[in-house]
Design a protein around this motif. Structure first.
Motif, PDB file in Angstrom:
ATOM      1  N   LYS A   1       0.831  -1.199   0.000  1.00 26.61           N
ATOM      2  CA  LYS A   1       0.000   0.000   0.000  1.00 26.61           C
ATOM      3  C   LYS A   1       0.870   1.256   0.000  1.00 26.61           C
ATOM      4  CE  LYS A   1      -3.871  -2.086   2.513  1.00 26.61           C
ATOM      5  NZ  LYS A   1      -4.690  -2.060   3.750  1.00 26.61           N
ATOM      6  N   THR A   2       1.989   1.177   0.723  1.00 28.95           N
ATOM      7  CA  THR A   2       2.907   2.305   0.799  1.00 28.95           C
ATOM      8  C   THR A   2       3.424   2.689  -0.578  1.00 28.95           C
ATOM      9  OG1 THR A   2       3.611   1.732   3.035  1.00 28.95           O
ATOM     10  CG2 THR A   2       5.134   3.052   1.723  1.00 28.95           C
ATOM     11  N   HIS A   3       3.824   1.682  -1.339  1.00 28.12           N
ATOM     12  CA  HIS A   3       4.365   1.941  -2.668  1.00 28.12           C
ATOM     13  C   HIS A   3       3.296   2.552  -3.577  1.00 28.12           C
ATOM     14  CE1 HIS A   3       7.484   1.473  -5.641  1.00 28.12           C
ATOM     15  NE2 HIS A   3       6.665   0.871  -6.470  1.00 28.12           N
ATOM     16  N   LEU A   4       2.090   2.027  -3.498  1.00 28.40           N
ATOM     17  CA  LEU A   4       0.986   2.559  -4.303  1.00 28.40           C
ATOM     18  C   LEU A   4       0.697   4.004  -3.924  1.00 28.40           C
ATOM     19  CD1 LEU A   4      -1.296   2.182  -6.363  1.00 28.40           C
ATOM     20  CD2 LEU A   4      -2.709   1.271  -4.502  1.00 28.40           C
ATOM     21  N   LEU A   5       0.667   4.302  -2.630  1.00 29.03           N
ATOM     22  CA  LEU A   5       0.430   5.665  -2.165  1.00 29.03           C
ATOM     23  C   LEU A   5       1.530   6.608  -2.644  1.00 29.03           C
ATOM     24  CD1 LEU A   5      -1.117   7.718  -0.417  1.00 29.03           C
ATOM     25  CD2 LEU A   5       0.176   6.877   1.566  1.00 29.03           C
ATOM     26  N   PHE A   6       2.761   6.128  -2.602  1.00 31.29           N
ATOM     27  CA  PHE A   6       3.895   6.942  -3.031  1.00 31.29           C
ATOM     28  C   PHE A   6       3.788   7.280  -4.512  1.00 31.29           C
ATOM     29  CE2 PHE A   6       8.573   7.570  -3.714  1.00 31.29           C
ATOM     30  CZ  PHE A   6       8.711   8.620  -2.821  1.00 31.29           C
ATOM     31  N   ILE A   7       3.471   6.281  -5.337  1.00 29.46           N
ATOM     32  CA  ILE A   7       3.322   6.505  -6.772  1.00 29.46           C
ATOM     33  C   ILE A   7       2.179   7.480  -7.047  1.00 29.46           C
ATOM     34  CG2 ILE A   7       2.709   5.422  -8.980  1.00 29.46           C
ATOM     35  CD1 ILE A   7       5.551   4.804  -8.026  1.00 29.46           C
ATOM     36  N   ASN A   8       1.055   7.289  -6.370  1.00 28.08           N
ATOM     37  CA  ASN A   8      -0.105   8.170  -6.561  1.00 28.08           C
ATOM     38  C   ASN A   8       0.221   9.611  -6.177  1.00 28.08           C
ATOM     39  OD1 ASN A   8      -1.740   6.123  -7.498  1.00 28.08           O
ATOM     40  ND2 ASN A   8      -2.630   5.677  -5.509  1.00 28.08           N
ATOM     41  N   THR A   9       0.993   9.782  -5.109  1.00 21.79           N
ATOM     42  CA  THR A   9       1.343  11.131  -4.657  1.00 21.79           C
ATOM     43  C   THR A   9       2.270  11.818  -5.654  1.00 21.79           C
ATOM     44  OG1 THR A   9       1.152  10.394  -2.357  1.00 21.79           O
ATOM     45  CG2 THR A   9       2.309  12.461  -2.748  1.00 21.79           C
ATOM     46  N   ILE A  10       3.228  11.085  -6.167  1.00 24.96           N
ATOM     47  CA  ILE A  10       4.121  11.655  -7.178  1.00 24.96           C
ATOM     48  C   ILE A  10       3.333  12.064  -8.425  1.00 24.96           C
ATOM     49  CG2 ILE A  10       6.024  11.146  -8.767  1.00 24.96           C
ATOM     50  CD1 ILE A  10       7.198   9.355  -6.576  1.00 24.96           C
TER      51      ILE A  10
ATOM     52  N   ALA B   1       6.837   0.129 -14.333  1.00 22.67           N
ATOM     53  CA  ALA B   1       6.881  -0.915 -13.312  1.00 22.67           C
ATOM     54  C   ALA B   1       7.709  -2.101 -13.796  1.00 22.67           C
ATOM     55  CB  ALA B   1       5.469  -1.375 -12.962  1.00 22.67           C
ATOM     56  N   PHE B   2       8.512  -2.642 -12.887  1.00 20.71           N
ATOM     57  CA  PHE B   2       9.388  -3.773 -13.219  1.00 20.71           C
ATOM     58  C   PHE B   2       9.078  -4.923 -12.261  1.00 20.71           C
ATOM     59  CE2 PHE B   2      14.085  -5.207 -13.681  1.00 20.71           C
ATOM     60  CZ  PHE B   2      13.729  -6.128 -14.643  1.00 20.71           C
ATOM     61  N   ILE B   3       8.573  -6.028 -12.797  1.00 22.74           N
ATOM     62  CA  ILE B   3       8.232  -7.194 -11.981  1.00 22.74           C
ATOM     63  C   ILE B   3       9.415  -8.152 -11.994  1.00 22.74           C
ATOM     64  CG2 ILE B   3       6.604  -9.097 -11.663  1.00 22.74           C
ATOM     65  CD1 ILE B   3       4.622  -7.463 -13.422  1.00 22.74           C
ATOM     66  N   VAL B   4      10.084  -8.285 -10.840  1.00 20.93           N
ATOM     67  CA  VAL B   4      11.259  -9.155 -10.767  1.00 20.93           C
ATOM     68  C   VAL B   4      11.026 -10.385  -9.896  1.00 20.93           C
ATOM     69  CG1 VAL B   4      12.892  -7.312 -11.240  1.00 20.93           C
ATOM     70  CG2 VAL B   4      12.238  -7.787  -8.889  1.00 20.93           C
ATOM     71  N   ASP B   5      10.058 -10.310  -8.986  1.00 20.40           N
ATOM     72  CA  ASP B   5       9.690 -11.450  -8.147  1.00 20.40           C
ATOM     73  C   ASP B   5       8.197 -11.693  -8.281  1.00 20.40           C
ATOM     74  OD1 ASP B   5      12.248 -11.936  -7.104  1.00 20.40           O
ATOM     75  OD2 ASP B   5      11.985 -10.368  -5.599  1.00 20.40           O
ATOM     76  N   ASP B   6       7.783 -12.902  -7.944  1.00 16.34           N
ATOM     77  CA  ASP B   6       6.358 -13.232  -8.032  1.00 16.34           C
ATOM     78  C   ASP B   6       5.645 -12.715  -6.789  1.00 16.34           C
ATOM     79  OD1 ASP B   6       3.893 -14.203  -8.611  1.00 16.34           O
ATOM     80  OD2 ASP B   6       4.518 -16.266  -8.961  1.00 16.34           O
TER      81      ASP B   6
ATOM     82  N   ARG C   1      -3.998  -2.065  -9.113  1.00 12.43           N
ATOM     83  CA  ARG C   1      -4.061  -0.599  -9.179  1.00 12.43           C
ATOM     84  C   ARG C   1      -2.692  -0.012  -9.508  1.00 12.43           C
ATOM     85  NH1 ARG C   1      -6.707   1.304  -3.731  1.00 12.43           N
ATOM     86  NH2 ARG C   1      -6.195   3.340  -4.632  1.00 12.43           N
ATOM     87  N   GLN C   2      -1.654  -0.629  -8.971  1.00 17.82           N
ATOM     88  CA  GLN C   2      -0.302  -0.160  -9.237  1.00 17.82           C
ATOM     89  C   GLN C   2       0.061  -0.338 -10.700  1.00 17.82           C
ATOM     90  OE1 GLN C   2       4.157  -1.436  -7.824  1.00 17.82           O
ATOM     91  NE2 GLN C   2       2.484  -1.755  -6.397  1.00 17.82           N
ATOM     92  N   LEU C   3      -0.270  -1.497 -11.264  1.00 14.68           N
ATOM     93  CA  LEU C   3       0.054  -1.750 -12.671  1.00 14.68           C
ATOM     94  C   LEU C   3      -0.792  -0.884 -13.597  1.00 14.68           C
ATOM     95  CD1 LEU C   3       0.526  -5.637 -12.661  1.00 14.68           C
ATOM     96  CD2 LEU C   3       2.259  -3.845 -12.494  1.00 14.68           C
ATOM     97  N   GLU C   4      -2.002  -0.563 -13.172  1.00 17.94           N
ATOM     98  CA  GLU C   4      -2.859   0.324 -13.977  1.00 17.94           C
ATOM     99  C   GLU C   4      -2.270   1.725 -14.073  1.00 17.94           C
ATOM    100  OE1 GLU C   4      -7.257  -1.712 -13.162  1.00 17.94           O
ATOM    101  OE2 GLU C   4      -6.594  -0.002 -11.976  1.00 17.94           O
ATOM    102  N   GLN C   5      -1.487   2.119 -13.074  1.00 13.88           N
ATOM    103  CA  GLN C   5      -0.856   3.438 -13.088  1.00 13.88           C
ATOM    104  C   GLN C   5       0.324   3.496 -14.055  1.00 13.88           C
ATOM    105  OE1 GLN C   5      -1.782   6.159 -11.715  1.00 13.88           O
ATOM    106  NE2 GLN C   5      -2.395   5.976  -9.583  1.00 13.88           N
ATOM    107  N   ALA C   6       0.852   2.340 -14.416  1.00 18.88           N
ATOM    108  CA  ALA C   6       2.101   2.293 -15.189  1.00 18.88           C
ATOM    109  C   ALA C   6       1.880   2.600 -16.663  1.00 18.88           C
ATOM    110  CB  ALA C   6       2.745   0.921 -15.035  1.00 18.88           C
ATOM    111  N   SER C   7       2.780   3.406 -17.217  1.00 27.00           N
ATOM    112  CA  SER C   7       2.793   3.654 -18.658  1.00 27.00           C
ATOM    113  C   SER C   7       3.428   2.481 -19.393  1.00 27.00           C
ATOM    114  CB  SER C   7       3.579   4.926 -18.968  1.00 27.00           C
ATOM    115  OG  SER C   7       3.041   6.039 -18.287  1.00 27.00           O
ATOM    116  N   LYS C   8       4.298   1.767 -18.683  1.00 28.43           N
ATOM    117  CA  LYS C   8       4.994   0.627 -19.264  1.00 28.43           C
ATOM    118  C   LYS C   8       5.255  -0.384 -18.155  1.00 28.43           C
ATOM    119  CE  LYS C   8       7.265  -1.211 -22.844  1.00 28.43           C
ATOM    120  NZ  LYS C   8       6.658  -1.498 -24.159  1.00 28.43           N
TER     121      LYS C   8
END
Length: 232
Positions: free
Chosen positions: A49-58, A69-74, A90-97
């Motif tokens: 949730k912290t990461h999502l909040l941080f991205i949304n705030t930026i 977004a870079f998925i390196v672990d499952d 929601r996090q991936l929906e925010q990503a342009s790539k």
């Protein structure tokens, strides 16, 4: 210690609670973002949730800034619940790539979240000259963290190297470099005279030289199925 006793979810919860206060979202943070004015934010995808909040705030202060977004672990396998699935979505929906480090992760997350994903693997510089000098003792180097059961794999390898060296004239030496804080029992298990050494952390520049001079560079994962699900 954290991963041994599976405290990571508790720490994520505490982090989420502290971050939710939004004390960090102040005029200094806003000024830093606007002054720096990045074109792209490249970040690991996280079930947080912290990461999502941080991205949304930026994105609130810099609406034209693109998030990659870079998925390196499952992460979905690590936090397999409806709540965390929603956070990841929601996090991936925010990503342009969106990138995944392996084709299997790409296929899984494309199916899970119905998003376009490309594969982005780690690279290697093959322009370095071939080593001509032969080391009398072949060095095997591991440089990385000791999480997710990797320390157990390295300890087992060190034990096998000790047995090999007792029977063979072709000696091996395992050198382990890691910033991970481990207790004395793990350090002692990794330090086997004539077979393996735990050498702690080193600056990045030194690690590059160490890896380039090694006979074998090691990639290590756990043999435990639960740990494999997290990092596959």
């Amino acid at each position: 210690f954290i991963h041994k006793y599976k405290l990571n979810r508790i720490l994520y919860f505490v982090e989420d609670m502290l971050f939710a206060t939004k004390k960090w979202d102040n005029k200094n943070f806003k000024k830093f973002l606007i002054d720096f004015n990045p074109d792209i934010i490249f970040s690991f995808a996280k079930a947080s949730k912290t990461h999502l909040l941080f991205i949304n705030t930026i994105k609130k202060y810099l609406p034209d800034c693109r998030y990659v977004a870079f998925i390196v672990d499952d992460i979905y396998a690590s936090f397999n619940s409806a709540g965390y699935k929603k956070i990841i979505k929601r996090q991936l929906e925010q990503a342009s790539k969106i990138y995944a480090i392996t084709p299997s992760l790409k296929d899984k997350y494309k199916e899970l979240f119905n998003v376009k994903i490309d594969v982005l693997t780690k690279g290697c510089d093959f322009s370095l000259p071939i080593m001509k000098k032969q080391n009398p003792v072949k060095t095997i180097v591991y440089a990385g963290n000791l999480l997710y059961g990797r320390e157990k794999t390295l300890i087992k390898l060190a034990q096998e190297i000790k047995l090999h060296n007792e029977k063979s004239h072709n000696k091996l030496l395992l050198k382990i470099y890691s910033p991970t804080v481990v207790d004395d029992s793990i350090k002692n298990a990794m330090n086997i005279v004539g077979a393996s050494e735990f050498l702690g952390p080193k600056p990045y520049g030194e690690i590059v030289e160490i890896l380039n001079s090694a006979d074998v560079v090691l990639h290590v994962e756990s043999f435990d199925e639960e740990q494999q699900k997290v990092v596959k």
